[in-house]
Design a protein around this motif. Structure first.
Motif, PDB file in Angstrom:
ATOM      1  N   ARG A 247     -17.334  55.276  34.192  1.00  9.94           N
ATOM      2  CA  ARG A 247     -18.450  55.386  35.129  1.00  9.94           C
ATOM      3  C   ARG A 247     -19.786  55.279  34.400  1.00  9.94           C
ATOM      4  NH1 ARG A 247     -16.591  59.748  39.681  1.00  9.94           N
ATOM      5  NH2 ARG A 247     -18.820  59.709  40.112  1.00  9.94           N
ATOM      6  N   THR A 248     -19.825  55.756  33.152  1.00 10.56           N
ATOM      7  CA  THR A 248     -21.071  55.703  32.390  1.00 10.56           C
ATOM      8  C   THR A 248     -21.485  54.276  32.066  1.00 10.56           C
ATOM      9  OG1 THR A 248     -19.771  55.983  30.361  1.00 10.56           O
ATOM     10  CG2 THR A 248     -20.723  57.966  31.351  1.00 10.56           C
ATOM     11  N   ALA A 261     -24.147  57.928  42.252  1.00 11.03           N
ATOM     12  CA  ALA A 261     -22.989  58.667  42.759  1.00 11.03           C
ATOM     13  C   ALA A 261     -22.712  58.311  44.211  1.00 11.03           C
ATOM     14  CB  ALA A 261     -23.227  60.171  42.611  1.00 11.03           C
ATOM     15  N   SER A 265     -19.344  56.537  45.764  1.00 11.70           N
ATOM     16  CA  SER A 265     -18.563  57.192  46.815  1.00 11.70           C
ATOM     17  C   SER A 265     -18.385  56.278  48.013  1.00 11.70           C
ATOM     18  CB  SER A 265     -19.238  58.500  47.229  1.00 11.70           C
ATOM     19  OG  SER A 265     -20.485  58.247  47.857  1.00 11.70           O
ATOM     20  N   LEU A 275     -11.672  55.762  42.608  1.00  5.56           N
ATOM     21  CA  LEU A 275     -12.600  56.559  41.810  1.00  5.56           C
ATOM     22  C   LEU A 275     -11.887  57.760  41.215  1.00  5.56           C
ATOM     23  CD1 LEU A 275     -15.611  56.279  41.184  1.00  5.56           C
ATOM     24  CD2 LEU A 275     -16.093  57.772  43.130  1.00  5.56           C
ATOM     25  N   ASP A 276     -12.003  57.919  39.897  1.00  2.00           N
ATOM     26  CA  ASP A 276     -11.549  59.127  39.210  1.00  2.00           C
ATOM     27  C   ASP A 276     -12.771  59.873  38.673  1.00  2.00           C
ATOM     28  OD1 ASP A 276      -8.827  58.655  39.605  1.00  2.00           O
ATOM     29  OD2 ASP A 276      -8.777  57.265  37.902  1.00  2.00           O
ATOM     30  N   THR A 277     -12.506  60.979  38.003  1.00  3.01           N
ATOM     31  CA  THR A 277     -13.612  61.791  37.500  1.00  3.01           C
ATOM     32  C   THR A 277     -14.495  61.011  36.527  1.00  3.01           C
ATOM     33  OG1 THR A 277     -12.244  63.763  37.708  1.00  3.01           O
ATOM     34  CG2 THR A 277     -14.218  63.943  36.339  1.00  3.01           C
ATOM     35  N   ASP A 278     -13.871  60.269  35.619  1.00  2.00           N
ATOM     36  CA  ASP A 278     -14.628  59.580  34.563  1.00  2.00           C
ATOM     37  C   ASP A 278     -14.605  58.062  34.678  1.00  2.00           C
ATOM     38  OD1 ASP A 278     -15.227  62.044  33.241  1.00  2.00           O
ATOM     39  OD2 ASP A 278     -13.197  62.047  32.426  1.00  2.00           O
ATOM     40  N   THR A 279     -13.699  57.508  35.478  1.00  2.00           N
ATOM     41  CA  THR A 279     -13.537  56.057  35.517  1.00  2.00           C
ATOM     42  C   THR A 279     -13.414  55.574  36.957  1.00  2.00           C
ATOM     43  OG1 THR A 279     -11.110  56.146  35.406  1.00  2.00           O
ATOM     44  CG2 THR A 279     -12.312  56.114  33.310  1.00  2.00           C
TER      45      THR A 279
END
Length: 840
Positions: A247-248, A261, A265, A275-279
């Motif tokens: 995501r970064t 964000a 979403s 969508l996952d927490t980091d990717t």
């Protein structure tokens, strides 16, 4: 039948094309007898819902009502409120808000079946429709195409992967293949070469609006009006690998983290991404469409204009280039980030045609190639460096400094692959062009000269390498100064060339000077200073001075652990070098555990197939062999050879070394039937790959002679020893340690043939030369003294043999220690000589 007193709502949710409408249609067809009325409503917009409700009124009345569309829709709602037992299918509802007004009026009777791409906000938990499994995808394609032969079945599995196991895409492809009577592989080529037309063209007889490109355009239309950033994210992510996109990586597309964000979403809510927490992940077919311009037609997709996709490609390249850590070959702390981002770099470079490469792409190619080469992935590194050279040439011309750098980098990759036949001409061309374009004294020209010298040395051509190193050092001192880091590098490289030529008398002082200067200029802990310390230790070891080599290796290892960390490749190299020094000192009890630890660490840090890992496996096998444990050594040598053939290729110098080492192990095991053919093959290959005069070729010739001798074939061994000695004198010089070894081997063969008249003078000459060149205490000098004593003993001259054995034993104990293998051999020889000298 008993009617429900309350309306029941079920939502089917999933990615466009996953089969929601098909499932709803199948349900309606299967259960039509259970309902008094089944009515289909296109729920894309409130206006379309109104139109389809009005059509229901017309169906019930079977005649024109004379009312407006809105009035007819209200009449239909009233009818549904008073008549239970119906099924309404609201297909492709864009959002819960689209259907909320209607569902609120029909909450007492009937059933609602809703299909939607949107995830959240439905009255009940949606039924998420997944993609097909690989087997189900293959079954669908097989039923549609009727192609069951092995090749088409194999291609169908690959096509299912290409299409991401999406039912609509599979149906579209299967129908096209069947109606066009083409093979699956031909369709895959069409999809690869003409993605825009292939994904936008419906098979004859099907709904032209039900293609992958069309159904996703509707979603993007909605997102463009509500969250425009989401469309930019999707277009940019289309250039990366489909899964595990950090995501970064995409966050810099906006400076507002809240907007970012929200955009993610919304994309997830419409099933355009997972969508996952980091990717995040994105369906590969969405990627194909999102990065493929729509042909310029009246109804062209505005989301897929050429300019928009070009901007997205530039964004994707810039974001990735910026996110990747610098110094990819030495910055070990950045390697985890490289491992995470490399799949996305590879996907971007694959999806971007070379004709579209920019300066940013060139930088990405260069850095990715440097990282890949540091990880031992030489073939892929060469591919990227070739493309970088082509890109730089196209953008800047043949003589631009960037092009010269790219050419130098490609030569370095060829050299790393062991392909000196291509590396050296490329280095020569780069140096010539650098002199012409930049001038004799430009730092890049000096670097080119250094690199060419390095390639000559690797090719065993010290006659050209050493003068070029000397010239480069002189020029760097003059242009850059005595203390410039590049000058220190030149001094180190020249020392190494002297060492390779066997001239330790010039190599060691130069190494010592380089280390002293490095400490003063760069500091005790600079990586280059640590490298200098390692190199000096290596030279001491080569000179047989293990008393100075081992403490220096130990210090270097301690310092590298402290400065670089336990897992840095240089630290692992120090651990391997220290193990080698312990082994040379006869300390196999300390060497083997250190070799084993290094191999374990290199597998963990670098991977099973990294060249350094393969070297560790070779070194450990050699240590086992030295310890007499051929049961562990030979399988490890065999595994290393197999791996090097697979990873590096049949002709890589390291592969040839493995073949030589395995032959030696077979010889040690007494299996000359396998050793000799392998030695012969290695010699043939080294002549072909490295040339007649390469030091490794000369070593192969010597080893083959030794195997012939061990097999009792002195008639073949002695001429080969003589030829090797002649060649080593000519190529390496009279005093090179390898030349002295050849002289010793030939003397030993003469002795074995009973020709002591030639053996003894040659042993005596070898001892004199080793004392002069290597020193009194060098292990090879001690071996020569033992060999000469053996020759005297064979001649019956125990009066000279025994004192020489005794002196040699004293020196071995002092220099090598009581337990060194050479010490034990000399002790046994002395005992035997004394036993034969006793009076009856």
């Amino acid at each position: 039948m008993e009617q429900d007193s309350k309306a029941i709502t079920q939502t089917i949710q999933g990615l466009g094309g996953v089969g929601k409408t098909t499932l709803a249609l199948h349900y309606a067809h299967t259960h039509r007898d259970a309902y008094q009325l089944v009515w289909w409503i296109h729920a894309d917009t409130p206006e379309q819902i109104t139109t389809d409700l009005a059509a229901l009124t017309t169906r019930i009345h079977a005649a024109a009502t004379g009312r407006t569309t809105a009035e007819d829709a209200e009449w239909a709602i009233g009818w549904l409120q008073t008549h239970p037992g119906w099924l309404l299918i609201l297909d492709n509802a864009e959002h819960p808000d689209t259907t909320r007004h209607l569902l609120g009026q029909l909450h007492h009777t009937g059933r609602h079946l809703i299909t939607s791409r949107f995830t959240d906000g439905w009255p009940t938990t949606p039924l998420a429709l997944p993609l097909l499994t690989p087997d189900a995808s293959l079954d669908l394609l097989t039923r549609l195409t009727g192609l069951t032969d092995p090749d088409n079945q194999h291609q169908a599995r690959l096509l299912a992967d290409d299409l991401g196991h999406l039912p609509l895409a599979l149906e579209q492809a299967g129908a096209f293949i069947a109606q066009s009577r083409i093979s699956v592989s031909v369709y895959r080529d069409l999809l690869r070469l003409h993605p825009a037309q292939t994904t936008s063209t419906a098979p004859p007889g099907s709904d032209p609006k039900r293609t992958m490109a069309c159904i996703w355009r509707i979603t993007l239309d909605t997102l463009r009006h509500t969250v425009p950033l989401a469309v930019d994210i999707l277009r940019t992510a289309a250039w990366y690998a489909p899964t595990a996109i950090p995501r970064t990586l995409l966050a810099p597309l906006t400076d507002n983290p809240v907007n970012y964000a929200q955009a993610l979403s919304q994309l997830a809510a419409y099933n355009m991404i997972t969508l996952d927490t980091d990717t995040l992940s994105i369906h590969r077919l969405i990627q194909t469409i999102a990065r493929t311009p729509d042909p310029a037609t009246v109804d062209a997709d505005p989301h897929r204009s050429h300019d928009a996709i070009t901007r997205a490609r530039h964004h994707a390249t810039d974001l990735l280039r910026t996110a990747l850590p610098d110094e990819p070959d030495t910055n070990v702390a950045g390697w985890p980030a490289w491992r995470t981002l490399l799949p996305h770099a590879e996907a971007l470079l694959t999806a971007t045609g070379p004709v579209h490469d920019t300066e940013d792409t060139d930088l990405l190619l260069t850095n990715a190639a440097i990282y890949l080469q540091s990880q031992g992935q030489i073939a892929q590194a060469i591919t990227y460096k070739k493309r970088s050279l082509d890109t730089s040439t196209r953008l800047h011309g043949h003589d631009h400094p960037s092009t010269l750098t790219s050419r130098n980098n490609l030569a370095g990759a060829y050299q790393a692959a062991g392909d000196l036949g291509r590396a050296i001409p490329l280095y020569e061309q780069t140096l010539t062009d650098g002199v012409r374009v930049l001038g004799e004294d430009h730092p890049s020209t000096l670097a080119s000269r250094n690199n060419l010298a390095y390639a000559y040395r690797a090719a065993g051509d010290l006659g050209r390498a050493i003068p070029l190193y000397e010239q480069t050092l002189t020029d760097r001192v003059r242009v850059l100064g005595e203390d410039h880091p590049s000058t220190l590098t030149s001094r180190n490289n020249l020392a190494y060339a002297y060492e390779s030529a066997g001239d330790l008398g010039r190599a060691i002082p130069l190494y010592e000077q380089t280390l002293t200067d490095g400490v003063r200029v760069l500091g005790e802990d600079h990586p280059s200073t640590l490298a200098s310390r390692n190199n000096l230790a290596y030279a001491y070891r080569a000179a047989g001075d293990l008393g100075r080599a081992i403490p220096l290796y130990e210090q270097t290892l301690t310092d590298r652990v402290r400065v670089l960390g336990e897992d840095h490749p240089d630290t692992l190299t120090s651990r391997s070098n220290l193990a080698g020094a312990y082994q040379a000192a006869g300390g196999l009890g300390r060497a083997i555990p250190l070799y084993e630890q290094t191999l374990t660490d290199r597998v963990r840090v670098l991977g099973e197939d990294h060249p350094d890992t393969l070297t560790s496996r070779n070194n450990l096998a050699y240590a086992y062999e030295s310890a007499g444990d051929l049961g562990r050594a030979i399988p490890l040598y065999e595994q290393t050879l197999t791996d090097r053939v697979r990873v590096l290729g049949e002709d890589h110098p390291d592969t040839l070394t493995s073949r030589n080492n395995l032959a030696y192990a077979y010889e040690s095991a007494g299996d000359l039937g396998r050793a000799i053919p392998l030695y012969e093959q290695t010699l043939t290959d080294r002549v072909r790959v490295l040339g007649e005069d390469h030091p490794d070729t000369l070593t192969s010739r010597s080893n083959l002679a030794g195997a012939y001798q061990a097999a009792g074939g002195l008639g073949r061994a002695i001429p080969l020893y003589e030829q090797t000695l002649t060649d080593r004198v000519r190529v390496l010089g009279e005093d090179h340690p390898s030349t002295l070894t050849s002289r010793s081997n030939l003397a030993y063969a003469y002795r074995a043939a009973g020709d002591l008249g030639r053996a003894i003078p040659l042993h005596e000459q070898t001892l004199i030369d080793r004392v002069r060149v290597l020193g009194e205490d060098h292990p090879s000098t001690l071996t020569s003294r033992n060999n000469l004593a053996g020759a005297y003993q064979a001649a019956g001259d125990l009066g000279r043999a025994i004192p020489l054995y005794e002196q040699t034993l004293i020196d071995c104990v002092r220099v090598l220690g009581e337990d060194h293998p050479t010490t034990r051999v000399v002790s046994a020889n002395l005992a035997y000589a004394k036993s034969t000298n006793q009076l009856p």
